[in-house]
Design an enzyme around this catalytic site. Structure first.
Site, mmCIF file in Angstrom:
data_model
loop_
_atom_site.group_PDB
_atom_site.id
_atom_site.type_symbol
_atom_site.label_atom_id
_atom_site.label_comp_id
_atom_site.label_asym_id
_atom_site.label_seq_id
_atom_site.Cartn_x
_atom_site.Cartn_y
_atom_site.Cartn_z
ATOM 1 C CG LEU A 182 67.882 49.059 46.510
ATOM 2 C CD1 LEU A 182 67.398 47.838 47.292
ATOM 3 C CD2 LEU A 182 69.290 48.813 45.975
ATOM 4 N N GLY A 183 65.122 51.277 43.488
ATOM 5 C CA GLY A 183 64.203 51.316 42.345
ATOM 6 C C GLY A 183 62.936 52.077 42.667
ATOM 7 C CD GLU A 184 62.077 56.930 42.304
ATOM 8 O OE1 GLU A 184 61.022 57.591 42.387
ATOM 9 O OE2 GLU A 184 63.181 57.421 42.028
ATOM 10 N N GLY A 185 58.710 52.639 41.242
ATOM 11 C CA GLY A 185 57.601 52.233 40.389
ATOM 12 C C GLY A 185 56.518 53.288 40.409
ATOM 13 N N GLY A 186 55.382 52.965 39.820
ATOM 14 C CA GLY A 186 54.295 53.931 39.750
ATOM 15 C C GLY A 186 53.662 54.218 41.098
ATOM 16 C CG PHE A 187 50.987 52.240 42.310
ATOM 17 C CD1 PHE A 187 49.864 53.045 42.306
ATOM 18 C CD2 PHE A 187 51.203 51.400 41.223
ATOM 19 C CE1 PHE A 187 48.970 53.009 41.255
ATOM 20 C CE2 PHE A 187 50.318 51.352 40.167
ATOM 21 C CZ PHE A 187 49.194 52.172 40.178
ATOM 22 C CB VAL A 190 62.564 49.236 46.589
ATOM 23 C CG1 VAL A 190 63.344 48.285 47.499
ATOM 24 C CG2 VAL A 190 61.193 48.652 46.277
ATOM 25 C CG ASP A 195 53.073 42.959 37.684
ATOM 26 O OD1 ASP A 195 53.127 42.800 36.443
ATOM 27 O OD2 ASP A 195 53.650 43.900 38.275
#
Length: 318
Positions: free
Chosen positions: A34-39, A42, A164
């Site tokens: 579903l998604g990716e971030g820096g840390f 999902v 955030d």
């Protein structure tokens, strides 16, 4: 190779590509990213027994410190129970990060899955045709986000700041109720800064964890001797309100233009489109939140009261 053999290989290939996970005795299959971030990332997962879908947050930990940070996030999910804050369904750790080179662990957080996605997704779709939200809908969603923040800011024994808050960290239910998520940046609201070292440490953490176009001015340049409190979230709240009207934070526009977000935030200048279909009262509510000096910025209770006044004015006009 005959057709039957090729068919079997293709089927086996499909089976192999789907990852299966066992979290505290419950089996899940990974459907898609579903998604990716820096840390973290999902994934959309499905309970293999009930067929119910969930969002699975995976946090890779490269050190004991990373593990502590992930555990802190899990603990925030467990204790922050509110209708407008996402709940934690389950969690676990696999592996162990330690002093051994390349040793890592992974935290798994099972969370509810919201089909409508985030407020950011919803606003992006509407932005294509400049399909503005109705002022009453904006203020309803905004009011509920305020209530979630109030719960954090009034939390005992210690007030908590989200740090955030942004449209991408607000999910929408089927009835368009906002759900505040991603508690990984949460921290005790009040921070006493005593010296340049403390200031630099918080400034670096903010640069890492707090999205630039929603970040409060005092987190861009942390003073050597000051107190940072929950009003960092009030600034972000003003940016969220602006985004609900005009699809983006006022500082997303600065960033996309290639200008300095840092300078724009510190100046406190906010530009509203001339063709704006919204009343000056809602613009004033944005300005009420976007006060550069944190000591002059309102607390959440004052924002809630101001929001009620604006809602009453709009309902009276209608």
């Amino acid at each position: 190779m005959n057709t039957l053999g090729l068919s079997m290989i293709l089927k086996m290939g499909c089976i192999c590509t789907k990852e299966h996970l066992n979290i505290n005795g419950i089996k899940y299959v990974v459907l898609e990213r579903l998604g990716e971030g820096g840390f973290s990332c999902v994934d959309l997962v499905e309970n293999t027994t009930t067929k119910k879908k969930y969002a699975l947050k995976r946090i890779t930990c490269h050190s004991i410190e990373d593990q502590k940070t992930a555990m802190q996030e899990i603990n925030y999910y467990k204790k922050l129970r509110h209708p407008n804050i996402i709940e934690l369904v389950d969690s676990t750790f696999k592996g162990s990060a330690d002093i051994v080179v390349h040793a890592t662990s992974e935290a798994f957080l099972v969370l509810p899955y919201y089909k409508r996605g985030t407020l950011h997704d919803y606003l992006t779709l509407r932005s294509f045709n400049k399909n503005y939200l109705d002022a009453k809908d904006i203020l309803r969603i905004f009011s509920e986000v305020c209530e979630a923040l109030k719960f954090l800011h009034d939390f005992t024994p210690e007030s908590i700041a989200h740090r955030d808050l942004k449209t991408a960290n607000i999910c929408l239910t089927e009835h368009a109720d906002p759900i505040l998520m991603d508690l990984g940046s949460c921290a005790p609201a009040k921070v006493q800064i005593c010296g340049a070292q403390d200031a630099q440490k918080l400034q670096d953490l903010a640069a890492e964890r707090c999205s630039m176009t929603y970040r409060a001015p005092e987190l861009f340049h942390v003073e050597s001797y000051c107190v940072i409190d929950q009003r960092v979230d009030i600034w972000s709240l003003g940016c969220v309100l602006y985004a609900m009207m005009y699809f983006k934070s006022p500082y997303d526009i600065i960033y996309e233009r290639g200008d300095s977000v840092n300078l724009a935030v510190i100046s406190g200048t906010v530009h509203f489109p001339q063709e704006a279909p919204f009343s000056e009262d809602i613009h004033d509510l944005v300005r009420y939140c976007l006060v550069v000096n944190p000591s002059e910025r309102p607390f959440i209770d004052a924002v809630i009261e101001k929001t009620k006044e604006v809602k009453n004015k709009i309902e009276t006009i209608v």
